[in-house]
Design a protein around this motif. Sequence first.
Motif, PDB file in Angstrom:
ATOM      1  N   VAL A   1       0.832  -1.204   0.000  1.00 16.39           N
ATOM      2  CA  VAL A   1       0.000   0.000   0.000  1.00 16.39           C
ATOM      3  C   VAL A   1       0.868   1.257   0.000  1.00 16.39           C
ATOM      4  CG1 VAL A   1      -1.702   1.320   1.312  1.00 16.39           C
ATOM      5  CG2 VAL A   1      -1.923  -1.171   1.105  1.00 16.39           C
ATOM      6  N   ALA A   2       1.941   1.251   0.794  1.00 12.26           N
ATOM      7  CA  ALA A   2       2.818   2.422   0.856  1.00 12.26           C
ATOM      8  C   ALA A   2       3.486   2.697  -0.487  1.00 12.26           C
ATOM      9  CB  ALA A   2       3.877   2.216   1.938  1.00 12.26           C
ATOM     10  N   ALA A   3       3.750   1.636  -1.254  1.00 11.75           N
ATOM     11  CA  ALA A   3       4.410   1.799  -2.556  1.00 11.75           C
ATOM     12  C   ALA A   3       3.446   2.239  -3.639  1.00 11.75           C
ATOM     13  CB  ALA A   3       5.082   0.488  -2.961  1.00 11.75           C
ATOM     14  N   GLY A   4       2.133   2.119  -3.384  1.00  8.75           N
ATOM     15  CA  GLY A   4       1.158   2.546  -4.377  1.00  8.75           C
ATOM     16  C   GLY A   4       0.319   1.435  -4.963  1.00  8.75           C
ATOM     17  N   CYS A   5       0.518   0.193  -4.501  1.00 12.90           N
ATOM     18  CA  CYS A   5      -0.356  -0.903  -4.931  1.00 12.90           C
ATOM     19  C   CYS A   5      -1.682  -0.803  -4.176  1.00 12.90           C
ATOM     20  CB  CYS A   5       0.296  -2.259  -4.643  1.00 12.90           C
ATOM     21  SG  CYS A   5       1.817  -2.568  -5.574  1.00 12.90           S
ATOM     22  N   THR A   6      -2.718  -1.391  -4.739  1.00  8.66           N
ATOM     23  CA  THR A   6      -4.012  -1.339  -4.064  1.00  8.66           C
ATOM     24  C   THR A   6      -4.033  -2.221  -2.826  1.00  8.66           C
ATOM     25  OG1 THR A   6      -4.830  -3.055  -5.569  1.00  8.66           O
ATOM     26  CG2 THR A   6      -5.291  -0.759  -6.150  1.00  8.66           C
ATOM     27  N   ASP A   7      -3.327  -3.340  -2.876  1.00 10.70           N
ATOM     28  CA  ASP A   7      -3.275  -4.232  -1.731  1.00 10.70           C
ATOM     29  C   ASP A   7      -2.140  -5.234  -1.967  1.00 10.70           C
ATOM     30  OD1 ASP A   7      -4.286  -6.012  -3.641  1.00 10.70           O
ATOM     31  OD2 ASP A   7      -6.329  -5.957  -2.830  1.00 10.70           O
ATOM     32  N   GLN A   8      -1.999  -6.178  -1.045  1.00 13.50           N
ATOM     33  CA  GLN A   8      -0.923  -7.163  -1.115  1.00 13.50           C
ATOM     34  C   GLN A   8      -1.076  -8.063  -2.343  1.00 13.50           C
ATOM     35  OE1 GLN A   8      -0.306  -9.162   2.565  1.00 13.50           O
ATOM     36  NE2 GLN A   8       1.090 -10.695   1.732  1.00 13.50           N
ATOM     37  N   ALA A   9      -2.314  -8.369  -2.716  1.00 12.55           N
ATOM     38  CA  ALA A   9      -2.534  -9.198  -3.900  1.00 12.55           C
ATOM     39  C   ALA A   9      -2.063  -8.502  -5.164  1.00 12.55           C
ATOM     40  CB  ALA A   9      -4.021  -9.555  -4.010  1.00 12.55           C
ATOM     41  N   HIS A  10      -2.244  -7.189  -5.205  1.00  9.29           N
ATOM     42  CA  HIS A  10      -1.756  -6.401  -6.345  1.00  9.29           C
ATOM     43  C   HIS A  10      -0.242  -6.507  -6.445  1.00  9.29           C
ATOM     44  CE1 HIS A  10      -1.585  -2.158  -8.418  1.00  9.29           C
ATOM     45  NE2 HIS A  10      -1.161  -3.133  -9.201  1.00  9.29           N
ATOM     46  N   LEU A  11       0.440  -6.379  -5.318  1.00 11.90           N
ATOM     47  CA  LEU A  11       1.898  -6.525  -5.305  1.00 11.90           C
ATOM     48  C   LEU A  11       2.300  -7.921  -5.758  1.00 11.90           C
ATOM     49  CD1 LEU A  11       4.770  -5.624  -4.677  1.00 11.90           C
ATOM     50  CD2 LEU A  11       4.344  -6.158  -2.260  1.00 11.90           C
ATOM     51  N   ALA A  12       1.564  -8.936  -5.329  1.00  9.56           N
ATOM     52  CA  ALA A  12       1.868 -10.304  -5.743  1.00  9.56           C
ATOM     53  C   ALA A  12       1.763 -10.455  -7.254  1.00  9.56           C
ATOM     54  CB  ALA A  12       0.916 -11.277  -5.049  1.00  9.56           C
ATOM     55  N   ARG A  13       0.733  -9.841  -7.854  1.00  8.76           N
ATOM     56  CA  ARG A  13       0.574  -9.914  -9.315  1.00  8.76           C
ATOM     57  C   ARG A  13       1.707  -9.187 -10.022  1.00  8.76           C
ATOM     58  NH1 ARG A  13      -4.791  -8.896  -7.756  1.00  8.76           N
ATOM     59  NH2 ARG A  13      -4.630  -6.702  -8.384  1.00  8.76           N
ATOM     60  N   GLU A  14       2.117  -8.049  -9.476  1.00  6.46           N
ATOM     61  CA  GLU A  14       3.207  -7.301 -10.096  1.00  6.46           C
ATOM     62  C   GLU A  14       4.521  -8.089 -10.018  1.00  6.46           C
ATOM     63  OE1 GLU A  14       1.645  -5.345 -11.997  1.00  6.46           O
ATOM     64  OE2 GLU A  14       2.673  -3.478 -11.502  1.00  6.46           O
ATOM     65  N   MET A  15       4.750  -8.758  -8.901  1.00  6.57           N
ATOM     66  CA  MET A  15       5.955  -9.594  -8.789  1.00  6.57           C
ATOM     67  C   MET A  15       5.928 -10.708  -9.814  1.00  6.57           C
ATOM     68  SD  MET A  15       8.413  -8.805  -6.704  1.00  6.57           S
ATOM     69  CE  MET A  15       9.232 -10.399  -6.665  1.00  6.57           C
ATOM     70  N   ARG A  16       4.783 -11.338  -9.971  1.00  8.88           N
ATOM     71  CA  ARG A  16       4.678 -12.415 -10.968  1.00  8.88           C
ATOM     72  C   ARG A  16       4.876 -11.873 -12.375  1.00  8.88           C
ATOM     73  NH1 ARG A  16       5.473 -17.429  -8.928  1.00  8.88           N
ATOM     74  NH2 ARG A  16       4.202 -17.782  -7.065  1.00  8.88           N
ATOM     75  N   GLY A  17       4.281 -10.699 -12.650  1.00  7.04           N
ATOM     76  CA  GLY A  17       4.361 -10.154 -13.989  1.00  7.04           C
ATOM     77  C   GLY A  17       5.723  -9.627 -14.361  1.00  7.04           C
ATOM     78  N   LEU A  18       6.395  -8.934 -13.437  1.00  6.81           N
ATOM     79  CA  LEU A  18       7.681  -8.306 -13.740  1.00  6.81           C
ATOM     80  C   LEU A  18       8.873  -9.171 -13.343  1.00  6.81           C
ATOM     81  CD1 LEU A  18       6.860  -4.670 -12.563  1.00  6.81           C
ATOM     82  CD2 LEU A  18       7.210  -5.418 -14.921  1.00  6.81           C
ATOM     83  N   ALA A  19       8.679 -10.013 -12.338  1.00  8.69           N
ATOM     84  CA  ALA A  19       9.801 -10.807 -11.842  1.00  8.69           C
ATOM     85  C   ALA A  19       9.661 -12.287 -12.141  1.00  8.69           C
ATOM     86  CB  ALA A  19       9.950 -10.614 -10.331  1.00  8.69           C
ATOM     87  N   GLY A  20       8.422 -12.744 -12.413  1.00  7.40           N
ATOM     88  CA  GLY A  20       8.219 -14.158 -12.697  1.00  7.40           C
ATOM     89  C   GLY A  20       8.361 -15.040 -11.482  1.00  7.40           C
ATOM     90  N   MET A  21       8.217 -14.476 -10.291  1.00  3.44           N
ATOM     91  CA  MET A  21       8.363 -15.244  -9.051  1.00  3.44           C
ATOM     92  C   MET A  21       7.647 -14.500  -7.935  1.00  3.44           C
ATOM     93  SD  MET A  21      12.339 -14.315  -8.126  1.00  3.44           S
ATOM     94  CE  MET A  21      12.842 -14.584  -9.823  1.00  3.44           C
ATOM     95  N   SER A  22       7.492 -15.167  -6.806  1.00  2.00           N
ATOM     96  CA  SER A  22       6.895 -14.514  -5.652  1.00  2.00           C
ATOM     97  C   SER A  22       7.917 -13.620  -4.965  1.00  2.00           C
ATOM     98  CB  SER A  22       6.375 -15.554  -4.657  1.00  2.00           C
ATOM     99  OG  SER A  22       7.466 -16.213  -4.035  1.00  2.00           O
ATOM    100  N   LEU A  23       7.412 -12.701  -4.168  1.00  2.00           N
ATOM    101  CA  LEU A  23       8.303 -11.834  -3.407  1.00  2.00           C
ATOM    102  C   LEU A  23       9.158 -12.643  -2.442  1.00  2.00           C
ATOM    103  CD1 LEU A  23       9.280  -9.055  -2.600  1.00  2.00           C
ATOM    104  CD2 LEU A  23       7.241  -8.797  -1.172  1.00  2.00           C
ATOM    105  N   SER A  24       8.555 -13.629  -1.793  1.00  3.26           N
ATOM    106  CA  SER A  24       9.318 -14.462  -0.859  1.00  3.26           C
ATOM    107  C   SER A  24      10.454 -15.193  -1.554  1.00  3.26           C
ATOM    108  CB  SER A  24       8.392 -15.477  -0.179  1.00  3.26           C
ATOM    109  OG  SER A  24       7.437 -14.838   0.620  1.00  3.26           O
TER     110      SER A  24
END
Length: 247
Positions: free
Chosen positions: A200-223
């Motif tokens: 949320v602090a970075a500008g994503c709508t929620d944690q799920a949004h961040l998870a999708r961005e990690m998958r889309g740009l990084a091809g992996m989970s944040l963990s």
Amino acid sequence: MYAQWASRLAGAVVWTRTVHGGATYPVLPDGCMDLLWTGGSLLVAGPDTRAFVPDAAPAGRYAGVRFAPGTAPAYLGVPAYELRDRRVELSALWPGADTRRLTERIDAAPDPAAALERLVLRRAAATAPPDPLPPAVAAHLGAGWSVAATADAVGLGARRLHRRSLDAFGYGPKTLARVLRLQRALALVADGLPYAAAAVAAGCTDQAHLAREMRGLAGMSLSSYLAARGVSANSDTSQPSGSSSVA
């Protein structure tokens, strides 16, 4: 071992890495381009739209200069979009004889990183300064501004901003905004902020949004990414069920 410090070239970073053999980790998009040295070779890392996963690195020393977003094309003499998602020999961009001479000079230097920085500083002194517009665009988007607000702030229409961004960053402002937002989230997580709060602090709508961005740009989970980098983080798995886990 990895280390980095501010370059004497405005906005740039000098970095070094010593590899003992076999170690590798994914390099995520960051809106930047790098000039890289490894024994006997000078390479340019173009702007990434997805994670770059190198082959297992052989033992040795590596050094690089990471240019501020939008500035590398002025120094390298090539539009960023021509190098998107590519690693190319510097000799493909500059005369081969000059590149061989520069490579030999850095190979022989007691401090290759310092020699590489001197090369970049000489190049910068011999070329016109970068267009001030791309760094302004990156600053606005990096601060979380929308593409529309950024276009208004720099006095460009959407189409012109897109064209200028392709030349400067290798991709359009929407992609750059996503890349910079992901980098903000990663920095916050690395500082110990729980995943959901960092999202949320970075500008994503929620944690799920961040998870999708990690998958889309990084091809992996944040963990998975943080584990590969050896970074411990607070996953905050006690978040409400409406926020899906990034792990």
